[in-house]
Design a protein around this motif. Structure first.
Motif, PDB file in Angstrom:
ATOM      1  N   THR A 291      16.790  -2.173 -39.249  1.00  0.00           N
ATOM      2  CA  THR A 291      17.238  -0.815 -38.962  1.00  0.00           C
ATOM      3  C   THR A 291      16.764  -0.349 -37.589  1.00  0.00           C
ATOM      4  O   THR A 291      17.454   0.429 -36.925  1.00  0.00           O
ATOM      5  N   VAL A 292      15.597  -0.836 -37.178  1.00  0.00           N
ATOM      6  CA  VAL A 292      15.104  -0.447 -35.844  1.00  0.00           C
ATOM      7  C   VAL A 292      16.133  -0.855 -34.792  1.00  0.00           C
ATOM      8  O   VAL A 292      16.516  -0.059 -33.921  1.00  0.00           O
ATOM      9  N   TRP A 293      16.626  -2.076 -34.912  1.00  0.00           N
ATOM     10  CA  TRP A 293      17.631  -2.567 -33.969  1.00  0.00           C
ATOM     11  C   TRP A 293      18.965  -1.838 -34.149  1.00  0.00           C
ATOM     12  O   TRP A 293      19.630  -1.475 -33.183  1.00  0.00           O
ATOM     13  N   LEU A 294      19.337  -1.610 -35.396  1.00  0.00           N
ATOM     14  CA  LEU A 294      20.623  -0.949 -35.664  1.00  0.00           C
ATOM     15  C   LEU A 294      20.682   0.456 -35.068  1.00  0.00           C
ATOM     16  O   LEU A 294      21.720   0.897 -34.588  1.00  0.00           O
ATOM     17  N   ARG A 295      19.546   1.162 -35.105  1.00  0.00           N
ATOM     18  CA  ARG A 295      19.549   2.521 -34.537  1.00  0.00           C
ATOM     19  C   ARG A 295      19.885   2.475 -33.049  1.00  0.00           C
ATOM     20  O   ARG A 295      20.537   3.369 -32.519  1.00  0.00           O
TER      21      ARG A 295
ATOM     22  N   ASP B 121      27.602  10.794 -34.894  1.00  0.00           N
ATOM     23  CA  ASP B 121      27.816  11.125 -36.304  1.00  0.00           C
ATOM     24  C   ASP B 121      26.871  10.354 -37.237  1.00  0.00           C
ATOM     25  O   ASP B 121      26.767  10.667 -38.411  1.00  0.00           O
ATOM     26  N   LEU B 122      26.197   9.340 -36.710  1.00  0.00           N
ATOM     27  CA  LEU B 122      25.289   8.541 -37.530  1.00  0.00           C
ATOM     28  C   LEU B 122      23.851   8.916 -37.188  1.00  0.00           C
ATOM     29  O   LEU B 122      23.344   8.528 -36.147  1.00  0.00           O
ATOM     30  N   VAL B 123      23.227   9.700 -38.055  1.00  0.00           N
ATOM     31  CA  VAL B 123      21.916  10.248 -37.724  1.00  0.00           C
ATOM     32  C   VAL B 123      20.798   9.561 -38.513  1.00  0.00           C
ATOM     33  O   VAL B 123      19.843   9.062 -37.942  1.00  0.00           O
ATOM     34  N   GLU B 124      20.953   9.538 -39.820  1.00  0.00           N
ATOM     35  CA  GLU B 124      19.885   8.992 -40.648  1.00  0.00           C
ATOM     36  C   GLU B 124      20.042   7.476 -40.824  1.00  0.00           C
ATOM     37  O   GLU B 124      21.127   6.934 -40.623  1.00  0.00           O
ATOM     38  N   ASN B 125      18.940   6.825 -41.237  1.00  0.00           N
ATOM     39  CA  ASN B 125      19.002   5.398 -41.552  1.00  0.00           C
ATOM     40  C   ASN B 125      20.094   5.130 -42.586  1.00  0.00           C
ATOM     41  O   ASN B 125      20.819   4.142 -42.497  1.00  0.00           O
ATOM     42  N   TYR B 126      20.199   6.029 -43.568  1.00  0.00           N
ATOM     43  CA  TYR B 126      21.238   5.911 -44.591  1.00  0.00           C
ATOM     44  C   TYR B 126      22.615   5.742 -43.943  1.00  0.00           C
ATOM     45  O   TYR B 126      23.383   4.868 -44.300  1.00  0.00           O
TER      46      TYR B 126
ATOM     47  N   ILE C 172      12.577   2.445 -46.026  1.00  0.00           N
ATOM     48  CA  ILE C 172      13.472   2.705 -44.893  1.00  0.00           C
ATOM     49  C   ILE C 172      14.319   3.963 -45.139  1.00  0.00           C
ATOM     50  O   ILE C 172      14.698   4.665 -44.202  1.00  0.00           O
ATOM     51  N   TYR C 173      14.610   4.247 -46.421  1.00  0.00           N
ATOM     52  CA  TYR C 173      15.344   5.483 -46.758  1.00  0.00           C
ATOM     53  C   TYR C 173      14.369   6.647 -46.947  1.00  0.00           C
ATOM     54  O   TYR C 173      14.690   7.786 -46.623  1.00  0.00           O
ATOM     55  N   GLY C 174      13.182   6.328 -47.452  1.00  0.00           N
ATOM     56  CA  GLY C 174      12.142   7.349 -47.567  1.00  0.00           C
ATOM     57  C   GLY C 174      11.832   7.937 -46.195  1.00  0.00           C
ATOM     58  O   GLY C 174      11.545   9.140 -46.064  1.00  0.00           O
ATOM     59  N   ALA C 175      11.932   7.097 -45.163  1.00  0.00           N
ATOM     60  CA  ALA C 175      11.674   7.569 -43.797  1.00  0.00           C
ATOM     61  C   ALA C 175      12.637   8.682 -43.404  1.00  0.00           C
ATOM     62  O   ALA C 175      12.265   9.641 -42.729  1.00  0.00           O
TER      63      ALA C 175
ATOM     64  N   LYS D  56      18.192  12.085 -34.516  1.00  0.00           N
ATOM     65  CA  LYS D  56      19.018  11.025 -33.937  1.00  0.00           C
ATOM     66  C   LYS D  56      18.244  10.213 -32.900  1.00  0.00           C
ATOM     67  O   LYS D  56      18.340   8.995 -32.844  1.00  0.00           O
ATOM     68  N   GLN D  57      17.476  10.910 -32.070  1.00  0.00           N
ATOM     69  CA  GLN D  57      16.747  10.176 -31.027  1.00  0.00           C
ATOM     70  C   GLN D  57      15.435   9.596 -31.542  1.00  0.00           C
ATOM     71  O   GLN D  57      14.755   8.866 -30.836  1.00  0.00           O
ATOM     72  N   GLY D  58      15.093   9.896 -32.785  1.00  0.00           N
ATOM     73  CA  GLY D  58      13.834   9.419 -33.342  1.00  0.00           C
ATOM     74  C   GLY D  58      13.904   7.978 -33.809  1.00  0.00           C
ATOM     75  O   GLY D  58      14.945   7.341 -33.785  1.00  0.00           O
ATOM     76  N   HIS D  59      12.750   7.496 -34.257  1.00  0.00           N
ATOM     77  CA  HIS D  59      12.608   6.117 -34.693  1.00  0.00           C
ATOM     78  C   HIS D  59      13.171   5.941 -36.103  1.00  0.00           C
ATOM     79  O   HIS D  59      13.265   6.909 -36.861  1.00  0.00           O
ATOM     80  N   ALA D  60      13.530   4.686 -36.461  1.00  0.00           N
ATOM     81  CA  ALA D  60      13.966   4.401 -37.834  1.00  0.00           C
ATOM     82  C   ALA D  60      12.893   4.901 -38.804  1.00  0.00           C
ATOM     83  O   ALA D  60      13.198   5.559 -39.794  1.00  0.00           O
ATOM     84  N   TYR D  61      11.641   4.578 -38.495  1.00  0.00           N
ATOM     85  CA  TYR D  61      10.518   5.132 -39.263  1.00  0.00           C
ATOM     86  C   TYR D  61      10.055   6.371 -38.494  1.00  0.00           C
ATOM     87  O   TYR D  61       9.166   6.295 -37.650  1.00  0.00           O
ATOM     88  N   PHE D  62      10.689   7.498 -38.802  1.00  0.00           N
ATOM     89  CA  PHE D  62      10.603   8.666 -37.930  1.00  0.00           C
ATOM     90  C   PHE D  62       9.170   9.130 -37.701  1.00  0.00           C
ATOM     91  O   PHE D  62       8.712   9.233 -36.567  1.00  0.00           O
TER      92      PHE D  62
END
Lengths: 447, 414
Positions: A76-80, A88-93, B134-137, B150-156
């Motif tokens: 997910t780090v890379w995907l972000r 339109d894609l904000v959350e990891n979800y 990863i979703y809990g984040a 949006k500009q934050g980290h996957a693990y915010f």
């Protein structure tokens, strides 16, 4: 043609099968990742998932959805970063869901083989049947104007035969994944004298991007992996028969003992009979049938396998990945019985386990378990201690194990002297990374 | 602050186990109790010590994100499930991210001061293992400003505090900062092992300090400047405590010396839409702690133990500096020298804190109060530290978001 261009239109034959579905998953992810690069945003990427079984293709799509989610959750780090421009894609979800869609959106499942006529690269993962493989590949090649490359996942058929019989002339190579392809890191790479340098370079880059370890094998039926496994399995079958005769016990007890010896005493992820069931008794027999004619000095077949097939007991896996019953009977992945070939039913393990364990004798205190040792830094030392103790024991289990270990080493050395493998290191790497063994078969533990 | 019109006490603290990775009985793939179970267990745990539900005038529950972790809102409705006799009495829930527990405490204190209650059943709860990390984040990122997600980290949040750690490394030096953070982790493990409800109670690492020092942050796999050992855990848990007036204590039959008195407090809010002025410093926590001590009329050298909000080890180091225990840039050295260990000058997070005990986000503020109550009244069991007569005060500091919603409270044995 660049790497990206080659991967813009790909077909997998036998995509709903055990190996095909794994190859499809890895390739779909690689293609989707390419499509996410800024320079590729306007290009189309198509991956044809071809199989004769429509139900299997429906199962494949479910398998892909689950597996791609796992893949996405790990990167997910890379995907972000890859989706940074998508407001339109904000959350990891959101991002993970979009990625799953983007990967699945590359895949075109279908039963018609004609779609492969447009492809630049064709993975072949149909059943282990030489004439079928030749028939399919030659038909595609006659109708495909792109002069595509063919990567066959055959685990036994010599590539030069497929090449000459299908008229592929330098455009085919053996790219042999191990089961399951998404997990096992090994790929055996088999080329012929004619295989084009570009195809080999591409295969290497593709394997690297999939984080696979390539081991080159020479073009002998069975290659390194099955060259070792099949002979190792035959040794197990012979040992079980001999043990039954020598101790005057029913064969199912001997099967249990040899399976336990090969798992617990040899510190392997599964016993030899469980591994045969895992691969499928039918598949083992197919492979032996392919290999046997090419090895005139050996008898690569066994009556027990024929009998099991006659009795309709084949092992293999359900599409869910659960183990089907074979030599052994399974419940939630655990062994609960052994097939009695004479009475043709399973005998509950509970009825005879203790008796057999007693026959084998106690494991030395230095005993190590595969699961615990596989990542242990002092692996070599601990194994040496355990195997030394086995060597100095005259208990039945220990004696059988040492003999098995020596035979396994012989098989490995013969693969090099027969020029199937270029070096011992290649044999050991195949067993370590394709079969998840804790140590290579060619070692000094049992000398 | 003006002199309080009534004395306020806390007593009858109770913690459920902080459930999650680290606990032997935790299996991520097996079904687990839901939020109802934790509310009920913690609630009953308090009621059993105060003579039952009849003694309760009012209840309050701190929670951060049940609406997403558990798809559940309207949490006051669960209070009567603890005991049917709580039905038809007032109940409230409060939210301020990871500072929700602290807000629940403040609610209870205010209700007692307002003379609308003599006994307030005060709780916090969070059940977070319902989703993968990863979703809990995503869910926890709600403690920050959504416009910045949006500009934050996957693990915010690890990303936010990684930035703080990075700034600290740059300003004051990487090696010593990592040493201080490793010591913070080691202290957390040492303390958590002594508390049976702690998530790291079963921890058996032979040398946590060496491990934490050896492990290097890896931005490709996680965040740039923190390792997983620098982070609090994903936890399911609840804590409860009774907040009482003097009359309330008499009503429930608890002696003052089995309670702590609330000597002072402060609630401080920083604008969530602003970035920290200097990421290597905290602003809200130092202000809250200073005001709380002023309102209690004490100075830091009279305080014998502190529970501070170490959602990340760097937050612990920055709090040490913010409290004035060490100069800016020297907090890491101060911690590494053992000053915050259980036998050090200022024992901090003596049951493991957020990194060792666990961080069921909405419950943490209440858990901190329970720990201080246990320590000051001699009820901390194996985790008990020595509280000397010349430094009899304890303090809790609970933080919501990145130094945004902060509650600090100063306590003394009653």
């Amino acid at each position: 043609m660049t790497y990206e261009e080659r991967l813009q239109n790909v077909s997998v034959l036998g995509a709903a099968g055990k190996m095909g579905s794994g190859i499809l998953l890895l390739t779909a992810v690689e293609m989707a990742d390419l499509s996410l690069k800024p320079e590729n945003k306007d290009k189309s990427f198509v991956l044809n998932a071809i199989d004769i079984d429509p139900a299997g293709l429906a199962g494949l799509m479910k398998y892909l959805r689950e597996q791609v989610r796992k893949v996405a959750e790990k990167k997910t780090v890379w995907l972000r970063k890859a989706y940074a421009d998508r407001d339109d894609l904000v959350e990891n979800y959101d991002i993970i869901d979009e990625y799953i869609f983007d990967v699945l959106n590359v895949v075109r499942p279908g039963t018609a083989m004609e779609v492969a006529y447009q492809s630049n690269l064709i993975f072949e993962a149909v059943s282990e049947n030489r004439s079928l493989k030749v028939k399919l590949l030659s038909q595609i090649d006659k109708n495909n104007a792109n002069k595509p490359w063919y990567f066959t996942n055959t685990s036994s058929v010599p590539i030069n035969l497929i090449e000459s019989e299908a008229g592929l002339d330098g455009r085919v190579l053996g790219f042999h994944f191990y089961n399951p392809p998404a997990v096992q890191r090994l790929v055996e790479l088999i080329t012929t004298e004619k295989t084009s340098e570009e195809a080999i370079a591409f295969a290497q880059e593709y394997a690297k991007n999939l984080k696979k370890i390539i081991v080159p094998s020479n073009d002998h039926a069975g290659f390194i992996g099955n060259g070792h496994f099949m002979r190792d399995a035959l040794h197990g079958l012979k040992e079980a028969e001999a043990l039954a005769a020598e101790k005057d016990i029913p064969l199912y007890k001997a099967v249990y003992i040899i399976n336990s010896v090969t798992q617990d005493y040899l510190v392997r992820p599964m016993g030899i009979f469980q591994l045969i069931d895992y691969v499928g008794i039918d598949v083992v027999q197919f492979i032996l049938n392919v290999m046997n004619p090419f090895n005139p000095d050996e008898e690569l077949q066994h009556d027990l396998l024929d009998k099991m097939m006659e009795q309709g007991v084949k092992g293999g896996q359900y599409s869910s990945g659960a183990q089907k019953d074979g030599f052994l009977k399974y419940k939630s992945g655990k062994i609960v019985g052994v097939w009695d070939i004479h009475k043709q039913h399973y005998v509950d393990l509970e009825q005879f386990k203790d008796e057999c364990d007693e026959m084998m004798g106690e494991l030395p205190k230095s005993h190590v378990v595969w699961k615990n040792i596989i990542r242990n830094k002092n692996k070599e030392e601990l194994l040496q201690q355990f195997f030394n103790d086995l060597k100095s024991s005259d208990a039945l289990g220990a004696v059988l194990a040492v003999k098995y270990g020596k035979r396994s080493k012989e098989i490995g050395e013969k693969l090099v002297s027969d020029k199937v493998a270029d070096k011992i290191d290649h044999v050991n790497t195949v067993m370590l990374t394709g079969f998840y063994h804790a140590y290579g078969p060619v070692n000094n533990f049992f000398d | 602050m003006k002199k309080l019109r009534r004395k306020v006490y806390m007593t009858a603290g109770y913690n459920t186990v902080s459930m999650g990775t680290g606990r032997r009985e935790f299996h991520p793939k097996k079904p687990r109790p839901g939020i109802e179970h934790y509310i009920k267990e913690a609630g009953k745990g308090v009621l059993d010590q105060i003579g039952g539900p009849d003694k309760v005038d009012e209840s309050v529950l701190g929670n951060f994100m049940a609406a997403r972790f558990n798809k559940q809102a309207n949490l006051p409705g669960f209070i009567p499930m603890i005991d049917e006799k709580l039905q038809w009495k007032p109940a409230t829930s409060v939210e301020g991210a990871c500072g929700s527990g602290g807000l629940a405490l403040m609610y209870g204190v205010r209700s007692v001061l307002a003379e609308t209650a003599d006994v307030v059943l005060t709780m916090g709860v969070e059940v977070q293992n319902t989703v993968k990390a990863i979703y809990g984040a995503d869910i926890l990122a709600g403690a920050g400003w959504y416009q910045k997600r949006k500009q934050g980290h996957a693990y915010f949040f690890p990303g936010q505090f990684s930035d703080r750690a990075g700034a600290y490394y740059e300003k004051y030096g990487y090696d010593k900062a990592r040493k201080g953070m490793a010591r913070w982790f080691a202290n957390a493990m040492e303390n958590a092992r002594l508390d049976e409800t702690a998530q790291e109670h079963h921890n058996t690492l032979p040398d946590p300090y060496a491990l934490a020092l050896k492990m290097k942050p890896n931005g490709a796999a996680f965040v740039d400047h923190l390792t997983v050992l620098d982070c609090s855990k994903v936890s399911d848990g609840a804590s409860g405590i009774a907040i009482c007036s003097e009359e309330g204590l008499a009503k429930i039959g608890v002696d003052k010396k089995d309670a702590v008195e609330v000597m002072g407090w402060a609630q401080v809010i920083r604008d969530i839409t602003n970035d920290p002025k200097d990421p290597a410093e905290l602003e809200a926590i130092p202000r809250a702690a200073k005001q709380a001590m002023e309102s209690a009329g004490v100075t830091i050298d009279q305080i014998g133990t502190i529970e501070t909000h170490d959602c990340f080890s760097i937050a612990g180091i920055l709090a040490v500096e913010g409290l004035g225990l060490a100069k800016k840039g020297e907090g890491a050295d101060w911690v590494d020298a053992g000053n915050t260990a259980r036998d050090g000058y200022m024992p901090m997070n003596t049951t493991g804190g957020l990194i060792g005990w666990g961080h069921p986000t909405g419950a943490t503020g209440v858990h901190q109060a329970v720990t201080i109550w246990q320590q000051l009244t001699g009820k901390a069991g194996k985790a008990q530290i020595n509280i000397s007569d010349d430094r009899p005060y304890g303090m809790t500091i609970n933080m919501g978001g990145d130094d945004v919603t902060v509650v600090a409270i100063v306590y003394k044995r009653g």
